[in-house]
Write an enzyme that holds these catalytic residues in place. Structure first.
Site, PDB file in Angstrom:
ATOM      1  N   ASP A 147      15.657  -9.354   3.447  1.00  0.00           N
ATOM      2  CA  ASP A 147      16.381  -8.542   4.791  1.00  0.00           C
ATOM      3  C   ASP A 147      16.553  -9.797   5.962  1.00  0.00           C
ATOM      4  O   ASP A 147      16.662  -9.533   6.858  1.00  0.00           O
ATOM      5  CB  ASP A 147      15.560  -7.450   5.306  1.00  0.00           C
ATOM      6  CG  ASP A 147      15.891  -6.242   4.351  1.00  0.00           C
ATOM      7  OD1 ASP A 147      17.201  -6.021   4.009  1.00  0.00           O
ATOM      8  OD2 ASP A 147      15.067  -5.593   3.800  1.00  0.00           O
TER       9      ASP A 147
ATOM     10  N   ASP B 287      22.080  -3.689  -0.481  1.00  0.00           N
ATOM     11  CA  ASP B 287      21.938  -3.898   1.052  1.00  0.00           C
ATOM     12  C   ASP B 287      22.049  -5.454   0.985  1.00  0.00           C
ATOM     13  O   ASP B 287      22.497  -5.747   2.375  1.00  0.00           O
ATOM     14  CB  ASP B 287      20.584  -3.356   1.315  1.00  0.00           C
ATOM     15  CG  ASP B 287      20.352  -1.836   0.911  1.00  0.00           C
ATOM     16  OD1 ASP B 287      20.649  -1.558  -0.306  1.00  0.00           O
ATOM     17  OD2 ASP B 287      19.424  -1.384   1.526  1.00  0.00           O
TER      18      ASP B 287
END
Ligand code: GLY
Length: 373
Positions: A87, A148
């Site tokens: 991330d 993601d």
């Protein structure tokens, strides 16, 4: 309507600067944001909201608060606080890279490049993918990619643009290709995650983390796909990415309930108690704007996507936003992890961020901080 919604969001964000101080909003419980240190995957969204509000208002209070978050992100990178995951793009695109885009601050550019190097440490050469979570060779997590991650690839594409070193972009494109091939299914739905054999790179199979079942389509994952492939197309001009973004968008927008805002999974049985995920709809709307931006002015498909965009954003503004209410968050009824009983019906800071990004792009053409403007 968009301007009114933005004005309300900007006023709430200004109040939140005092409320949150040097902490970061994550997800809410009973209407109150959990305020955390800079140690999770969500911290960049608050920074991004502050930069968006600064660009919109030029109010120094937003700039000062946004810059403080960038200093916090510098300390986080220097100390290596919880960076062993994919991330990094969410964290540094919306903080340090935003500062570079808005202010052309060289130190912020350098910090963002350091962050790109940190993300590259997730590259696993044997299987040739970016590992989602956990250390290399982890028996459980070593072979996992995640949809993601498509929003983290712009950090790598950007790093190649900035440095002239093609390595970042090559890794990003390989990851996008693998995501397209293995995370997106033949009917244009998607797996949340996919496993590969760690040494050989042989595909094993799809699995979920936050979705309803391994074979279901988690709506937020589908939304990450729409936006992520549209961004990969922006950077590479590979037509397969644009085609994939379109297919995923059609799947998403044609399966929405009557009010055009997603439930948390496309396969969950719908009852009056089924949770929504407004954050999935906010991400999909922002992604749709990126997709539309990639189409020719005379492309007949523009009108089709534009109609979905307006329907979704109108519903979010009229039925899900906290406009006129005393509230910390902007968008009600997001869900973080329904099966894990983690904030299934609350404010999500990324829902607030993408809702604001989407509004500002509609009203002023200000996109996010995923690419150089
Ligand atoms: N990227 C984590 C989530 O969407 O919940």
């Amino acid at each position: 309507m968009w301007k009114n919604a933005i004005d309300d969001a900007v006023a709430k964000t200004l109040q939140n600067i005092d409320r949150f101080g040097d902490r970061f909003p994550h997800v809410s419980r009973n209407g109150k944001y959990q305020q955390i240190d800079n140690n999770d995957w969500t911290n960049g969204f608050w920074s991004g909201m502050l930069w968006l509000c600064y660009e919109y208002t030029r109010d120094e209070r937003f700039r000062a608060a946004a810059s403080r978050t960038v200093e916090s992100f510098r300390e986080r990178l220097d100390a290596g606080v919880v960076l062993d995951h994919h991330d990094i793009g969410f964290l540094y695109s919306l903080s340090a890279k935003a500062k570079w885009i808005v202010e052309k601050d060289e130190a912020a550019r350098q910090l963002t490049l350091q962050a790109a190097d940190t993300l590259m440490k997730r590259w696993r050469e044997p299987g040739r993918y970016i590992q989602a979570w956990g250390p290399a060779n982890d028996p459980k997590e070593g072979g996992r990619i995640i949809i993601d991650c498509l929003l983290n690839l712009p950090l790598l594409y950007w790093a190649s643009e900035q440095t002239g070193n093609p390595t970042y972009k090559e890794a990003a494109a390989i990851q996008a290709d693998k995501s397209r091939r293995y995370l997106v299914r033949g009917d244009d739905s998607s797996y949340h995650t996919f496993f590969f054999h760690q040494e050989t790179g042989e595909p094993i199979g799809g699995a979920t983390h936050q979705g309803y079942t391994n074979g279901s389509t988690w709506t937020r994952g589908q939304a990450w796909g729409i936006y992520g492939f549209a961004l990969s197309y922006r950077y590479t001009k590979d037509p397969l990415y644009l085609e994939t973004a379109k297919r995923m968008a059609k799947y998403f927008f044609e399966r929405l309930p009557e009010d055009h805002v997603a439930y948390w999974d496309f396969n969950v049985p719908v009852t009056p108690d089924t949770y929504r995920d407004s954050s999935a709809s906010a991400i999909a709307a922002a992604g749709l704007q990126e997709l539309i931006a990639q189409l020719d002015e005379c492309d007949p498909e523009r009108a089709y996507y534009q109609e979905w965009l307006v329907k979704s954003m109108t519903s979010l503004v009229q039925h899900y936003a906290t406009i006129g209410e005393e509230a910390e968050g902007l968008l009600k009824r997001g869900s973080y992890h329904v099966r894990g009983d983690l904030s299934p019906d609350d404010f999500m800071i990324w829902g607030d961020y993408f809702y604001l990004e989407s509004l500002m792009r509609l009203e002023r053409g200000i996109g996010g901080y995923w690419y150089e403007r």
